[in-house]
Motif scaffolding. Structure first.
Motif, PDB file in Angstrom:
ATOM      1  N   TYR A  52       0.789  -1.226   0.000  1.00 14.65           N
ATOM      2  CA  TYR A  52       0.000   0.000   0.000  1.00 14.65           C
ATOM      3  C   TYR A  52       0.827   1.286   0.000  1.00 14.65           C
ATOM      4  N   GLN A  92      -8.007   4.937   1.546  1.00 16.42           N
ATOM      5  CA  GLN A  92      -9.176   4.729   0.696  1.00 16.42           C
ATOM      6  C   GLN A  92      -9.016   3.520  -0.233  1.00 16.42           C
ATOM      7  N   LYS A  93      -7.817   2.947  -0.270  1.00 15.42           N
ATOM      8  CA  LYS A  93      -7.605   1.780  -1.118  1.00 15.42           C
ATOM      9  C   LYS A  93      -8.283   0.554  -0.524  1.00 15.42           C
ATOM     10  N   GLU A  94      -8.763  -0.289  -1.395  1.00 13.87           N
ATOM     11  CA  GLU A  94      -9.502  -1.465  -0.945  1.00 13.87           C
ATOM     12  C   GLU A  94      -8.637  -2.339  -0.044  1.00 13.87           C
ATOM     13  N   GLY A  95      -9.145  -2.605   1.135  1.00 20.94           N
ATOM     14  CA  GLY A  95      -8.479  -3.523   2.053  1.00 20.94           C
ATOM     15  C   GLY A  95      -7.371  -2.910   2.888  1.00 20.94           C
TER      16      GLY A  95
END
Length: 256
Positions: A52, A92-95
């Motif tokens: 991430y 805000q990124k998925e997961g």
């Protein structure tokens, strides 16, 4: 004197666009792993950062703190980024949040995770050449109430001396965006070094300062600095590339 005055955190400085009206900010966190789960913590932290925080303004570097009250803690540093980018940040990124909670936070102590936001002052920092981060000396200073402008003027004076007398020195100047009187960490001054012998070297700052500003001016500077601060503390950080999302390579920033 090198460790307590201005042979200067926060942190590798990547330039925000010169055309931008925004300034660069670092988000930092002090992570304290459960001593019985350090292997799990480091594994989760490394994988999270590489997934991430492996590029761009939200890239992360991790440091191990080797002295003082935070000895053994991990300093997590993201940025620099403009405040506007936070609305579309890695959270805000998925997961992202679920991964952090499951694979990092789960292996930390209850008092882990204290966060701060630091503004980078490119006009007072010097990154005159490319280098790779290895070790850092981080001086934190507690500025007295109502003395911020006076303190920064003194920082500017030292910056001018180093620019003229030690042009290859590398340092970064940062101020706490949300400082508190309780914490006492308003200003961070970071120096970068490779070998521990650097800590015992005399950089002759007093002599250089007097040469530029007149005999006795360094002694006056010390008095003035004592007048605008409540004291400070120094931490030594060791860069941990295996736990970071980005490398320790830092590019030069053109000096005005």
């Amino acid at each position: 004197m090198r460790k307590l005055i201005f042979t200067m955190l926060l942190l590798p400085l990547l330039a925000i666009s010169q055309n931008s009206t925004e300034y660069g900010v670092f988000e930092t966190a002090n992570l304290i792993p459960n001593p019985t789960q350090i292997n799990q913590f480091e594994k989760g932290l490394a994988e999270h950062n590489k997934k991430y925080h492996g590029e761009g303004p939200h890239g992360v570097r991790v440091y191990w703190i080797t002295n003082g009250p935070n000895t053994g803690s991990y300093h997590w540093s993201m940025g620099p980024f403009p405040w506007s980018s936070m609305d579309n940040g890695p959270a805000q990124k998925e997961g992202h949040d679920a991964d952090w909670n499951k694979n990092v936070a789960a292996y930390t102590t209850a008092d882990s995770g204290a966060q701060s936001y630091w503004r980078s002052h490119t006009e007072l920092s010097r990154f005159p050449k490319d280098f790779t981060i290895k070790n850092m000396s981080v001086d934190y200073w507690d500025i007295k109430r109502g003395k911020y402008e006076d303190a920064m003027k003194l920082v500017e004076k030292v910056n001018k001396v180093y620019a003229a007398k030690s042009p290859d020195e590398i340092w970064g100047i940062y101020t706490n965006e949300f400082g508190s009187t309780k914490e006492g960490r308003d200003l961070a001054v970071i120096s970068f070094f490779d070998k521990s012998a650097w800590l015992g070297q005399d950089n002759s700052i007093a002599k250089k300062y007097d040469e530029m500003n007149g005999a006795g001016s360094w002694a006056q500077f010390i008095k003035d600095w004592i007048d605008v601060t409540n004291g400070g503390e120094t931490e030594i950080w060791v860069f941990a590339p295996e736990l970071s999302g980005i490398s320790g390579d830092v590019k030069a920033i053109p000096q005005e």
